[in-house]
Motif scaffolding. Structure first.
Motif, PDB file in Angstrom:
ATOM      1  N   LYS A  43      31.334  33.274  44.636  1.00  0.00           N
ATOM      2  CA  LYS A  43      32.282  33.996  45.489  1.00  0.00           C
ATOM      3  C   LYS A  43      33.473  33.110  45.855  1.00  0.00           C
ATOM      4  CE  LYS A  43      30.412  36.296  48.909  1.00  0.00           C
ATOM      5  NZ  LYS A  43      29.490  36.601  50.031  1.00  0.00           N
ATOM      6  N   PHE A  44      33.217  31.860  46.167  1.00  0.00           N
ATOM      7  CA  PHE A  44      34.307  30.954  46.530  1.00  0.00           C
ATOM      8  C   PHE A  44      35.224  30.704  45.327  1.00  0.00           C
ATOM      9  CE2 PHE A  44      36.042  26.637  47.189  1.00  0.00           C
ATOM     10  CZ  PHE A  44      36.743  26.876  48.364  1.00  0.00           C
ATOM     11  N   SER A  45      34.653  30.599  44.141  1.00  0.00           N
ATOM     12  CA  SER A  45      35.451  30.400  42.930  1.00  0.00           C
ATOM     13  C   SER A  45      36.397  31.573  42.699  1.00  0.00           C
ATOM     14  CB  SER A  45      34.529  30.235  41.713  1.00  0.00           C
ATOM     15  OG  SER A  45      33.686  29.122  41.864  1.00  0.00           O
ATOM     16  N   ILE A  46      35.912  32.785  42.930  1.00  0.00           N
ATOM     17  CA  ILE A  46      36.746  33.973  42.766  1.00  0.00           C
ATOM     18  C   ILE A  46      37.929  33.926  43.728  1.00  0.00           C
ATOM     19  CG2 ILE A  46      36.822  36.487  42.998  1.00  0.00           C
ATOM     20  CD1 ILE A  46      33.831  36.486  42.220  1.00  0.00           C
ATOM     21  N   LEU A  47      37.663  33.574  44.980  1.00  0.00           N
ATOM     22  CA  LEU A  47      38.721  33.507  45.984  1.00  0.00           C
ATOM     23  C   LEU A  47      39.796  32.492  45.593  1.00  0.00           C
ATOM     24  CD1 LEU A  47      39.816  34.267  48.798  1.00  0.00           C
ATOM     25  CD2 LEU A  47      38.385  32.436  49.734  1.00  0.00           C
ATOM     26  N   VAL A  48      39.376  31.324  45.158  1.00  0.00           N
ATOM     27  CA  VAL A  48      40.320  30.267  44.803  1.00  0.00           C
ATOM     28  C   VAL A  48      41.184  30.679  43.619  1.00  0.00           C
ATOM     29  CG1 VAL A  48      40.521  27.923  43.888  1.00  0.00           C
ATOM     30  CG2 VAL A  48      38.928  28.406  45.744  1.00  0.00           C
TER      31      VAL A  48
ATOM     32  N   LEU B 255      45.285  34.321  30.845  1.00  0.00           N
ATOM     33  CA  LEU B 255      44.103  34.378  29.979  1.00  0.00           C
ATOM     34  C   LEU B 255      43.313  33.082  30.090  1.00  0.00           C
ATOM     35  CD1 LEU B 255      45.308  36.177  26.707  1.00  0.00           C
ATOM     36  CD2 LEU B 255      43.794  37.054  28.492  1.00  0.00           C
ATOM     37  N   GLY B 256      44.028  31.974  30.362  1.00  0.00           N
ATOM     38  CA  GLY B 256      43.335  30.719  30.626  1.00  0.00           C
ATOM     39  C   GLY B 256      42.503  30.813  31.896  1.00  0.00           C
ATOM     40  N   PHE B 257      43.089  31.405  32.947  1.00  0.00           N
ATOM     41  CA  PHE B 257      42.329  31.645  34.174  1.00  0.00           C
ATOM     42  C   PHE B 257      41.161  32.584  33.903  1.00  0.00           C
ATOM     43  CE2 PHE B 257      46.270  30.118  36.015  1.00  0.00           C
ATOM     44  CZ  PHE B 257      45.867  29.443  37.149  1.00  0.00           C
ATOM     45  N   ASN B 258      41.415  33.585  33.053  1.00  0.00           N
ATOM     46  CA  ASN B 258      40.371  34.550  32.694  1.00  0.00           C
ATOM     47  C   ASN B 258      39.164  33.842  32.083  1.00  0.00           C
ATOM     48  OD1 ASN B 258      39.111  36.114  30.300  1.00  0.00           O
ATOM     49  ND2 ASN B 258      40.002  37.771  31.490  1.00  0.00           N
ATOM     50  N   ALA B 259      39.426  32.972  31.101  1.00  0.00           N
ATOM     51  CA  ALA B 259      38.324  32.259  30.443  1.00  0.00           C
ATOM     52  C   ALA B 259      37.635  31.304  31.413  1.00  0.00           C
ATOM     53  CB  ALA B 259      38.858  31.497  29.231  1.00  0.00           C
ATOM     54  N   ALA B 260      38.437  30.621  32.243  1.00  0.00           N
ATOM     55  CA  ALA B 260      37.865  29.637  33.163  1.00  0.00           C
ATOM     56  C   ALA B 260      36.959  30.299  34.201  1.00  0.00           C
ATOM     57  CB  ALA B 260      38.990  28.867  33.855  1.00  0.00           C
TER      58      ALA B 260
END
Length: 301
Positions: free
Chosen positions: A138-143, A115-120
């Protein structure tokens, strides 16, 4: 810690299940009130400047987004709670409910991380799209997907390695522990899947797809997952494994749909749509101009 304290206090006074529910509610209220106190005491100077009538400007647009997000999240949480209801209809219902409750509890612990990743990722995607940087989005999603998936693999390995003992901190009933152990393989896969699914949900929220995800949740969870779990668990006599298999089928379908939507999205177009939303929902023009001259934290006055 406050949850453990309150739970033990109510439990020791023999309030039973009602006491556990009351302690959980009190714990959540403590968290909410503590966060509110933290904000108004001046620890978030850029986000809180005191009560103002400006908070009510364009409240309708904010409410529409909030309601969509609330529906999306509630559909997910209710889904897991309804598994316990289904387990209560099985033979040896007490053992079935106890086993599913233990797995749900551990699953909830793991989800707290993601959920922390979800919010970030939600904030990052909305910021990148609003700033007109679709490639960065797009790059943020991949990482974040790769990072969360690797953490999910760690949880998968831990459950498989500790399959005969991971239920023991929650129960001293050997039948319940054995039933939880039988769920180890599918439960380990659940933890892996639930490391990625919240991230994709966060991407959807950041991109403004709340209503779309709400519809996806209804279809995957309540049209596929729950009926399939009931059929496998009750009609085919697969018990707890059948109910959990139906549940994870709904989550898997939702994850595949969100993955497909994310991969097929034209992020340049989404950046343009984000710019339109900022102009439409970013507050009235009069109010923005009025506050544009207000010095911000760190500005030279």
């Amino acid at each position: 810690m406050e949850l453990i304290f309150l739970y033990r206090n109510f439990y020791n006074h023999k309030f039973g299940l009602v006491g556990a529910a009351v302690s959980l509610n009190l714990s959540w209220w403590i968290v909410v009130l503590a966060q509110f106190a933290y904000i108004i005491m001046g620890y978030c100077p850029d986000a809180w400047t005191g009560f103002s009538w400006g908070a009510f400007h364009d409240l309708g647009a904010f409410a529409r987004l909030s309601i969509a997000s609330a529906i999306m999240m509630c559909l997910e949480f209710w889904y897991y709670m309804l598994l316990v209801v289904l387990a209560g209809r099985l033979r040896n219902a007490q053992i079935a409910v106890a086993a599913i409750s233990i797995c749900n509890n551990l699953n909830g612990w793991e989800i707290m991380i993601f959920l922390g990743f979800n919010a970030a990722i939600s904030v990052r995607i909305s910021n990148e799209l609003g700033a007109g940087r679709p490639r960065a989005a797009k790059f943020s999603i991949l990482v974040v997907v790769m990072t969360s998936a690797l953490i999910g693999v760690v949880f998968l390995v831990l459950v498989l390695a500790l399959k005969d003992v991971y239920a023991l901190p929650f129960t001293n009933n050997p039948e319940v522990a054995h039933q939880v152990s039988k769920l180890a393989v599918i439960f380990a896969f659940t933890l892996l899947l639930n490391s990625v699914q919240p991230v994709l949900t966060g991407v959807a929220v950041g991109a403004g797809w709340q209503w779309l995800v709400a519809y996806v949740n209804i279809a995957c969870y309540y049209i596929v997952g729950l009926p399939l779990g009931f059929f496998l668990g009750s009609k085919l006599n697969m018990g707890v494994q059948g109910i959990w298999s139906g549940m994870i089928s709904g989550v898997l379908l939702q994850t595949l749909i969100l993955t497909g939507i994310t991969l097929s999205t034209n992020w340049n177009k989404e950046a343009n749509l984000a710019d339109s939303r900022i102009k439409k929902w970013g507050g009235s023009a009069e109010y923005r101009v009025e506050n544009s001259n207000t010095p911000k934290h760190g500005d030279v006055v």
